[in-house]
Design an enzyme around this catalytic site. Structure first.
Site, PDB file in Angstrom:
ATOM      1  N   LYS A 175      13.634  10.010  36.339  1.00 56.78           N
ATOM      2  CA  LYS A 175      12.972  10.599  37.499  1.00 56.78           C
ATOM      3  C   LYS A 175      13.060   9.607  38.667  1.00 56.78           C
ATOM      4  CE  LYS A 175       8.768  11.102  39.933  1.00 56.78           C
ATOM      5  NZ  LYS A 175       9.533  10.934  41.137  1.00 56.78           N
ATOM      6  N   GLU A 250       7.045  -2.901  36.364  1.00 55.65           N
ATOM      7  CA  GLU A 250       7.473  -3.838  37.401  1.00 55.65           C
ATOM      8  C   GLU A 250       6.723  -3.437  38.659  1.00 55.65           C
ATOM      9  OE1 GLU A 250       8.492  -6.867  37.688  1.00 55.65           O
ATOM     10  OE2 GLU A 250       9.710  -6.153  36.020  1.00 55.65           O
ATOM     11  N   CYS A 284       9.350  -5.364  46.608  1.00 56.03           N
ATOM     12  CA  CYS A 284       8.248  -5.993  45.872  1.00 56.03           C
ATOM     13  C   CYS A 284       8.403  -7.504  45.911  1.00 56.03           C
ATOM     14  CB  CYS A 284       8.116  -5.450  44.458  1.00 56.03           C
ATOM     15  SG  CYS A 284       9.631  -5.367  43.568  1.00 56.03           S
ATOM     16  N   GLU A 385      -0.970  -5.932  48.977  1.00 57.29           N
ATOM     17  CA  GLU A 385       0.436  -5.633  49.256  1.00 57.29           C
ATOM     18  C   GLU A 385       0.508  -4.569  50.354  1.00 57.29           C
ATOM     19  OE1 GLU A 385       2.854  -3.620  46.208  1.00 57.29           O
ATOM     20  OE2 GLU A 385       4.440  -5.065  46.691  1.00 57.29           O
TER      21      GLU A 385
HETATM   22  C1  UN1 Z   1      12.428  -5.063  44.609  1.00 57.50           C
HETATM   23  O1  UN1 Z   1      11.952  -5.715  45.532  1.00 57.50           O
HETATM   24  O2  UN1 Z   1      11.881  -3.995  44.273  1.00 57.50           O
HETATM   25  O3  UN1 Z   1      15.690  -9.962  44.831  1.00 57.50           O
HETATM   26  C2  UN1 Z   1      13.662  -5.481  43.893  1.00 57.50           C
HETATM   27  C3  UN1 Z   1      15.690  -8.936  45.471  1.00 57.50           C
HETATM   28  C4  UN1 Z   1      16.515  -7.751  45.030  1.00 57.50           C
HETATM   29  C5  UN1 Z   1      15.727  -6.885  44.112  1.00 57.50           C
HETATM   30  C6  UN1 Z   1      14.376  -6.541  44.650  1.00 57.50           C
HETATM   31  N1  UN1 Z   1      17.733  -8.185  44.437  1.00 57.50           N
HETATM   32  O4  UN1 Z   1      15.003  -8.838  46.481  1.00 57.50           O
END
Ligand code: UN1
Length: 495
Positions: A175, A250, A284, A385
Site C-alpha cells: 500500500k 521506521e 525523517c 517533528e
Molecule cells: C527518509 O527520510 O524517510 O538518508 C529516508 C537519506 C535518504 C533516505 C531518507 N537516503 O536522507
C-alpha cells in the site's frame, strides 16, 4: 483526459470493489492531475492477501539466487527508465529533479544489493556438543508481507521493503502513500516486467484507514513493514502486536547537526542547508535542529541567513531550483502552525516564516525556507517533528552541552557533528543516542547497503537497508542432523 490507474491484484489490473476513486495532483501546480486511482477498502485487501498467499506456495521454493536475478532485472529496467521515473516523481511529489534522480538511484542500488544478497543470505554451521551430529541455521521466508510506505521517498522506500521481502521468498501486499501512487504503480509494473510472479506482488491504493488498517489487521498477513509518523506507528504496533505479527517501524525524527568551534564552517554550512532544506525538509532524516557552539554562533548564523536567502524555490523540474513545494495543503498548514508556535514561544525568525506566494508559485504549496534563532531546547519547535523547511538554532557553550541537547529528544534517527577534533568525533560516535551518526556530513545521505533506523520513538529496533533487513524478512530455522544412528540426549549423554 487524466490517466486512470488500477490496483494490481491476483495478477490483474482491476478497479476497487467499491468503484470509488481519488485524484492525485501535482503539488507544484494544482491544476495538473497526475492520475485517478482506486479508493480501496478491506475487500480489496482481502483479495490481494488471498492472491499473495497462493503465490507464496511456489515463490518460497524458487532458489534465492534465481529470485535475486529477477530483482537485478528490475534494477536494469529502472536504469533504462530512470529519467522517466524521476520526472514522474517530481511531478507527483514536488522534490527537485536532482533529488528524484537520487531517489530512483537508491532504488536501483537496492535492487542490485538484493541480487548480491540473494547468493549470500548466510546461515551458520556450528559444532554440535554431541558426536556425529551436525548443527546449522538457515533463512526461511515468512509468508505474506504487508508493506506500507510514505510519500517522501516514493521509489526508494518501497524498494527498501519490496526487494528484500521478495528476495527472501515472501509475497507482497503493498500500500503506497495516497500522495504518491503513480510512482508506486510504475514500480509494480517494472517488477512484473522483470519477472516477479504477478500474484506475488499486489498493490492496493487508498487511504491509511481504508487500506492500511485492513492490512495491519488481516489475519493472513504475517509481517508488517511501515514507514511514517510515530503516532501512526504506535497504533500499528498495538494492533499488529495483538496477533503477534512481526512489525518493523521506521518513524519520526528530530535530527540535529552540531557545529563545534573548531569546525570547517563552510563545510558545516553546506551540510546544514542540504540537511534542512533538501526534500523541502520532508525527510525523517532532515536536519531540524542546529546546535551551535557559542564561539562561532553569531558568525555562523550570519552565514546561514545569507545563504538561505539565495536558495531558489520553485517547480522541481526546473534544474536551477533548490527547494520544491510541500506535499499538500495539510502539510503546508502544519508547517505554518509551527511557525506561529515558534513565534509565540519567543524564538526569533531569521528567515522565511510564510508561504511563498510569488507570482508563479501561487499554483502550488510553496513555503519559504525558515530559520528560527534563539531557540530553547524545551520549545515545541525544538522537540516536535515538523516535516517541513523549518530549522531551529540552539546555542550551547561546550561539547558536553551540545551532546546533552542533541540527546534531549524523544526521537533518535539521524545526527551529525562537524568538528576537526578526532577525540570529540569519537566521543560523539559513542555518546549520541541515534541510529545513525555522521561525522562532518549532514544528517541525510543514507546508503542502501547500510542498516537504516533509529532509537527511542523513531522505531522498534529493527533496521532497514543492508544485511539487517534480510533478518527482518526471514525467519531463522535451526536444524540438527544426527548421523549417529542412535538416540543422543543433549545435555545428558555427553556428561
Ligand atoms: C527518509 O527520510 O524517510 O538518508 C529516508 C537519506 C535518504 C533516505 C531518507 N537516503 O536522507
Amino acid at each position: 483526459m487524466s490517466k486512470v490507474f488500477r490496483n494490481h491484484i491476483n495478477g490483474e489490473y482491476i478497479d476497487s470493489v467499491s468503484g470509488e476513486t481519488f485524484e492525485n495532483r501535482n503539488p507544484a501546480n494544482r491544476a495538473e492531475v497526475i492520475g485517478i486511482f482506486p479508493k480501496s477498502t478491506a475487500e480489496d485487501v482481502d483479495k490481494a492477501v488471498k492472491a499473495a498467499r497462493a503465490a507464496y506456495k511456489d515463490w518460497r521454493l524458487v532458489p534465492a539466487p534465481q529470485r535475486g536475478e529477477i530483482m537485478k532485472k528490475a534494477g536494469d529496467i529502472m536504469v533504462e527508465r530512470k529519467e522517466e521515473i524521476s520526472r514522474l516523481m517530481t511531478r507527483e511529489m514536488g522534490k527537485v529533479i536532482a533529488e528524484t534522480r537520487g531517489d530512483t538511484q537508491e532504488g536501483i542500488d537496492t535492487a542490485y544489493y538484493a541480487f548480491g544478497e540473494s547468493r549470500r543470505m548466510y546461515g551458520r554451521t556450528v559444532p554440535s556438543e554431541l558426536p556425529n551430529k551436525f548443527n546449522m541455521t538457515s533463512h526461511i521466508p515468512i509468508g505474506v508481507a504487508g508493506l506500507i510506505t510514505p510519500w517522501n521517498f516514493p521509489m526508494a522506500i518501497p524498494t527498501w521493503k519490496v526487494f528484500p521481502a521478495l528476495t527472501c521468498g515472501n509475497s507482497v501486499v503493498f500500500k503506497p502513500a495516497s500522495d504518491t501512487p503513480a510512482t508506486a504503480a510504475l514500480f509494480v509494473e517494472i517488477l512484473i516486467d522483470a519477472g516477479v510472479p504477478p500474484l506475488a506482488i499486489n498493490i492496493v491504493h487508498g487511504t491509511g484507514s481504508g487500506v492500511g488498517t485492513p492490512i495491519v489487521e488481516h489475519p493472513d498477513i504475517n509481517l508488517i513493514s511501515f514507514t511514517g509518523s510515530s503516532k501512526v506507528g504506535k497504533i500499528i504496533n498495538e494492533k499488529a502486536g495483538k496477533d503477534l505479527k512481526r512489525v518493523s517501524l521506521e518513524l519520526g525524527g528530530k535530527n540535529a547537526e552540531i557545529v563545534m568551534d573548531d569546525a570547517n564552517l563552510n563545510l558545516a554550512l553546506e551540510g546544514v542547508l542540504w540537511g534542512a532544506f533538501g526534500t523541502t525538509g520532508q525527510r525523517c532524516t532532515a536536519t531540524s535542529r542546529l546546535i551551535l557552539h557559542e564561539k562561532i554562533h553569531d558568525k555562523f548564523v550570519d552565514m546561514l541567513g545569507d545563504s538561505t536567502q539565495k536558495l531558489k524555490t520553485g517547480n522541481g523540474l526546473d534544474e536551477s531550483v533548490d527547494v520544491g513545494p510541500l506535499i499538500n495543503k495539510e502539510q503546508l498548514e502544519i508547517v505554518h502552525s509551527y511557525v506561529e508556535i515558534g513565534k509565540n514561544e519567543g524564538a526569533t525568525l531569521l528567515s522565511g516564516g510564510e508561504p511563498d506566494e510569488s507570482e508563479d508559485l501561487k499554483k502550488g504549496f510553496f513555503y519559504k525556507p525558515t530559520i528560527f534563532v534563539g531557540v530553547d531546547r524545551n520549545m515545541r519547535i525544538a522537540r516536535e517533528e515538523i516535516f517541513g523547511p523549518v530549522l531551529s538554532v540552539i546555542k550551547v557553550s561546550s561539547f558536553d552541552e551540545a551532546i546533552e541537547v542533541l540527546n534531549d529528544s524523544n526521537y533518535g534517527l539521524s545526527s551529525s557533528i562537524y568538528t576537526q577534533d578526532v577525540n570529540s568525533a569519537y566521543c560523539a560516535m559513542r555518546d549520541i543516542e541515534a541510529g545513525i551518526t555522521y561525522i562532518n556530513g549532514p544528517t541525510i545521505g543514507a546508503e542502501c547497503h547500510m542498516p537504516f533506523g533509529g532509537v527511542k520513538e523513531t522505531g522498534n529496533g529493527h533496521r532497514e537497508g543492508g544485511w539487517a533487513v534480510y533478518d527482518f524478512f526471514s525467519e531463522t530455522k535451526t536444524v540438527y542432523v544426527d548421523f549417529s544412528a542412535k538416540l543422543q540426549r543433549a545435555q545428558i549423554d555427553n556428561r
